[in-house]
Design an enzyme around this catalytic site. Structure first.
Site, short mmCIF file in Angstrom:
data_model
loop_
_atom_site.label_atom_id
_atom_site.label_comp_id
_atom_site.label_asym_id
_atom_site.label_seq_id
_atom_site.Cartn_x
_atom_site.Cartn_y
_atom_site.Cartn_z
N HIS A 147 -20.71 13.75 76.59
CA HIS A 147 -20.38 13.69 77.88
C HIS A 147 -18.74 13.45 78.09
O HIS A 147 -18.25 14.37 78.94
CB HIS A 147 -21.08 13.02 78.98
CG HIS A 147 -22.42 13.42 79.28
ND1 HIS A 147 -23.53 13.01 80.00
CD2 HIS A 147 -22.98 14.80 78.84
CE1 HIS A 147 -24.58 13.96 80.08
NE2 HIS A 147 -24.27 14.92 79.35
N ILE A 187 -23.23 3.49 85.51
CA ILE A 187 -24.01 4.79 84.88
C ILE A 187 -23.10 5.88 84.63
O ILE A 187 -22.27 6.27 85.39
CB ILE A 187 -25.00 4.95 86.30
CG1 ILE A 187 -25.61 3.80 86.80
CG2 ILE A 187 -25.90 6.03 85.93
CD1 ILE A 187 -26.57 3.02 85.93
N GLU A 188 -23.25 6.57 83.61
CA GLU A 188 -22.26 7.53 83.13
C GLU A 188 -22.13 8.66 84.25
O GLU A 188 -21.04 9.27 84.08
CB GLU A 188 -23.03 8.25 81.80
CG GLU A 188 -24.13 8.87 82.08
CD GLU A 188 -24.57 9.95 81.00
OE1 GLU A 188 -24.54 9.30 79.83
OE2 GLU A 188 -24.70 11.04 81.29
N SER A 189 -23.14 8.98 85.16
CA SER A 189 -22.83 10.02 86.06
C SER A 189 -21.82 9.61 87.11
O SER A 189 -21.28 10.55 87.88
CB SER A 189 -24.38 10.27 86.97
OG SER A 189 -24.84 9.07 87.57
N GLY A 230 -23.98 10.81 77.14
CA GLY A 230 -23.09 9.78 76.83
C GLY A 230 -23.13 8.80 75.78
O GLY A 230 -22.37 7.77 75.45
#
Lengths: 298, 250, 298, 250
Positions: free
Chosen positions: C102, D49-51, D124
């Site tokens: 990501h 949190i990756e978001s 991630g």
């Protein structure tokens, strides 16, 4: 974890002699004056001051004899002239200078913020700025590996401690800034420590219902200092306009020479920023007027 | 209603902006020019300010790129990296206005050092000259401002001469220098005088320029402002004469 | 300049066969479903779909036969399983895949957003992900020029058109998103064109009193489409929760095979997103319940 | 109150978090573990949190990294680039929890391809394994999950063996794999069994592992959860049995 300290505590804990000091604010907006006054009071020397547009804070630190080097995009107050103490110190060779474009400085902070050793830019190519930065070991000429076009590689900048002033912070160090943020967010994210002074310090979690509006999350903040009018005589968007008369007066001292600036500092800084504000604006009328002026502008 | 020489600079500066252009300006005469363009022939021209202000509705009269008068009514308040990286380096901004202590024969600009005298430095100027398609300079025409070569190249024009800009890795550029005497233009070339200010002669230009500029065969004369342009400038854009102290004392 | 179009107009104007399609949303949140339905209706093929976590939109586009390649960080719906149509098409070799982390995808979008040909990362080192991206010409191994440590150089990603769904937009294309924005802001800044659908479209300048809160400025937006519940059955923060039952039903069809998914699309998409919403939730009760559920969560 | 095997995974996972740690988790058992740690011995541990969610106050029970239950009460809602670049790659996040279809002898993780079968991909995970100081994996102990070498290395452990991680340019890492049978640890080495789950034997581990793991001389036994941990998990953290369907049917 509550991070509320006095300016004196925060500066004494985080600003060491020889530090690389990341300077918030730009020109006549949101300069961390309360924190800079405190640095001058405590006097850690041999500082390297870095930022994009360095203005009043830099000039005062130079006049106070605390600066060995600056790395910046510009040193000036636009309409109100150059930074006189800085200019003289640079011309005398007492302060060394690393000249960048603003995008180049922002790129160096972004590299630090992302945990990268460098980032590329397509600015600087062909100029004396590039030659000087290459000489200083801060830039390298390179080529995009995909199309083989020239790029400039800029070394990450990670200040030892960043100083910024904000509209609001909570006790945990979540920061809300209104108006533009110049280079400050990435500078803070790149720094090893950050002191934030704020017009208003709110209970922990005060912004938790609107986390999108938090400009800088607590993860990057070491200390929070409450100081209303902490950017005076520079502006804070939606809170107060800049104090043109104060800036002009400082610049008049600047034109006259370092001794006059030091005299001004000695006569005005006092033992605390509150004392300084009382010295400059005993009645509070000026501050009320600046706040009123801002209300008409937003 | 006679235009002052520096008012003519602003009006001629405004003419360099096309409707719909994205324009990056600082403060001073360029900001007045851009605001004037928006109020006349280029209502859809948009301003980008290096401090992070995107598309403001300017209130009179900002003195700094972070002046609250320049943040008013914007599309976004962001960062310097967004404005100079995400818009200028990204190639979205066609025209940039620059100042500088020296502009040389090849359109290079110096705002760092002149003869051992320290100047403010680049700011966003190098970025603008590196990435915009057109750079406009508004300046008094003084010999010391137009040396053959800058003491220090802060912002790239055509560097040492034709072809050097591309060789350095920079994209194509048009330079337009509007002075109190003339308009000079360059595109991968030396500056060439293409128009004279009303009342100025080629000899005036030669006498006040540190290099010998070429002159285009057919020289234009810069068109005088119309009364509405002057009215806008004096009454709405800089009513307090912030950038025209000479108007105050007339 | 007003940019309000219908979804049909916007997709027909900006989404061409063979386009690189930047996909907004992540997983069960704020996927641009109304715009993706319209792409399926109009059917431009041979698309390359790029994003970080690709979810429902990708699977539907693959099932509809419109996708030639994907470049992404993940393709899945976490708790609700993998993307079945995508997985089958990839395993059959009909859709080629560029696998990234990501951060690697975000880095490629950031390069595009900044007008740079590439950006470095310290992710991917030593892995098969890196080997594959090098083979695809998307990554190069390099070294930090200052400390000579390994870095990975990632080619900029600039989608032909990005699709996102937002809480609000004004007629000029200024966009306000609530909650996290995943990879979307840099993806939009990198894209050649962007279509934004929004729960609510407001008059031009509606956010001009709080420009800090604008997530994406109009400069990057090509078209604005008004579509309440335009992310259904995925969520929009502070507006409505995701519809678990709907997602489970789609995934059940996905498990059963491509024909079943195509049957579901044919039976449900209809001539417009409004028609689809009526098909799935004739009474509006489900939408009201999702909105109520969200109110309890924020 | 007997703990289920997977509850024990969660509790042992929680024990890997120190008070004050920054921890990056996705959803599922790792998120339950991190939330449990915050409610017990590590009240100042913070979640990333990756978001783009920084330091949320988790509501029961998120099923996705963008679930509104995971955005609640956060320090900031930002971007993936901020979370994975500005925090993880920046080195601020000590511990990351990862899943994966395969974990090999050297702690490498595969979440991309297994035997021609397409998996979701890295997300991630590669970033977390590249930049965190400690990676924790919570997993059922099945032979197919523990091959000698991953079919595909998505997220780096120690790659081909000692020294290879540093040679690739990656920083030091501790890997801890908590399974339904044992705890395995590695630090620039092959995975070594350091503890057994209550009731599990070394032979169980050998029978269900695709490589022959080393065993530490003195093997610990994982401590059973105390009743309060189980109560928190069942009543407050996952009251609807989202991640414990086996609890529902008991």
């Amino acid at each position: 974890m509550h991070k509320l300290l006095t300016a004196a505590e925060a500066v004494s804990r985080f600003v060491r002699p020889g530090a690389v000091l990341g300077m918030g604010g730009q020109n006549i907006n949101r300069c961390p004056m309360a924190l800079v006054h405190e640095v001058i009071r405590q006097g850690p020397g041999e500082l390297t001051v870095v930022g994009c547009n360095l203005s009043l804070p830099l000039d005062m630190l130079v006049a106070a004899g605390l600066v060995a080097r600056t790395e910046q995009g510009t040193g000036n107050l636009e309409r109100y002239g150059t930074l006189f103490a800085w200019r003289r110190a640079v011309e005398r060779g007492e302060v060394s200078v690393g000249d960048h474009s603003h995008l180049a400085m922002a790129t160096r902070f972004a590299a630090g913020a992302l945990g990268l050793p460098y980032l590329p830019t397509r600015s600087l190519l062909g100029t004396d700025l590039l030659a000087d930065l290459v000489r200083d070991g801060v830039a390298r000429e390179g080529a995009d590996p995909f199309e083989n076009r020239p790029v400039v590689l800029l070394r990450a900048m990670r200040p030892d401690v960043a100083l910024i002033h904000a509209n609001r912070a909570d006790l945990n160090g979540n920061v809300v800034i209104e108006g533009v943020t110049s280079h400050e967010v990435d500078m803070v994210r790149a720094a090893h420590a950050t002191i934030v002074s704020a017009e208003e310090v709110l209970p922990a979690g005060a912004f938790a219902d609107r986390p999108e509006q938090v400009t800088i999350p607590e993860a990057y903040v070491s200390a929070v200092v409450e100081q209303p009018y902490g950017a005076f005589p520079t502006s804070v968007y939606r809170a107060y306009d800049f104090a043109e008369g104060e800036i002009k007066e400082y610049q008049a001292r600047g034109r006259e020479g370092d001794e006059r600036v030091r005299g001004w500092l000695a006569a005005n800084l006092g033992a605390s920023f509150e004392e300084y504000l009382k010295t400059r604006d005993a009645s509070g009328d000026l501050r009320r007027e600046l706040a009123e002026q801002m209300r008409r502008l937003v | 209603m006679n235009a002052l020489p520096r008012e003519l600079l602003v009006v001629e500066g405004a003419r360099q902006i096309r409707d719909g252009d994205l324009v990056i300006v600082g403060t001073g005469l360029p900001l007045l020019a851009a605001t004037l363009a928006q109020r006349t022939h280029a209502p859809d021209a948009k301003l980008v300010i290096e401090s992070g202000v995107i598309f403001p509705k300017v209130m009179p009269t900002p003195v700094s790129v972070v002046d609250p008068r320049l943040m008013h009514g914007a599309s976004r308040h962001g960062t310097l990296f967004e404005a100079l990286g995400g818009m200028v380096q990204r190639g979205l901004v066609r025209t940039g206005f620059l100042g500088g202590a020296q502009v040389d024969e090849f359109g290079n600009i110096n705002s760092t050092w002149v003869a051992g005298k320290r100047l403010p430095g680049s700011g966003g100027a190098n970025d603008i000259a590196s990435h915009c398609g057109q750079v406009v300079v508004l300046t008094d025409h003084e010999r010391r401002r137009f040396p053959a070569r800058c003491d220090y190249v802060t912002s790239p024009g055509f560097l040492g001469g034709p072809g050097e800009r591309a060789k350095a890795g920079l994209g194509p550029l048009k330079v337009k220098v509007v002075t109190t005497l003339c308009v000079m233009e360059a595109e991968d070339s030396a500056l060439t005088v293409t128009a004279l200010m009303p009342g100025a002669s080629a000899q005036d230009v030669l006498d006040n320029t540190g290099f010998i500029p070429k002159f285009r065969d057919s020289l234009d004369t810069v068109v005088l402002p119309d009364p509405e342009e002057i009215r806008l400038l004096r009454e709405e854009i800089d009513p307090a004469c912030v950038y025209f102290p000479e108007r105050k004392t007339r």
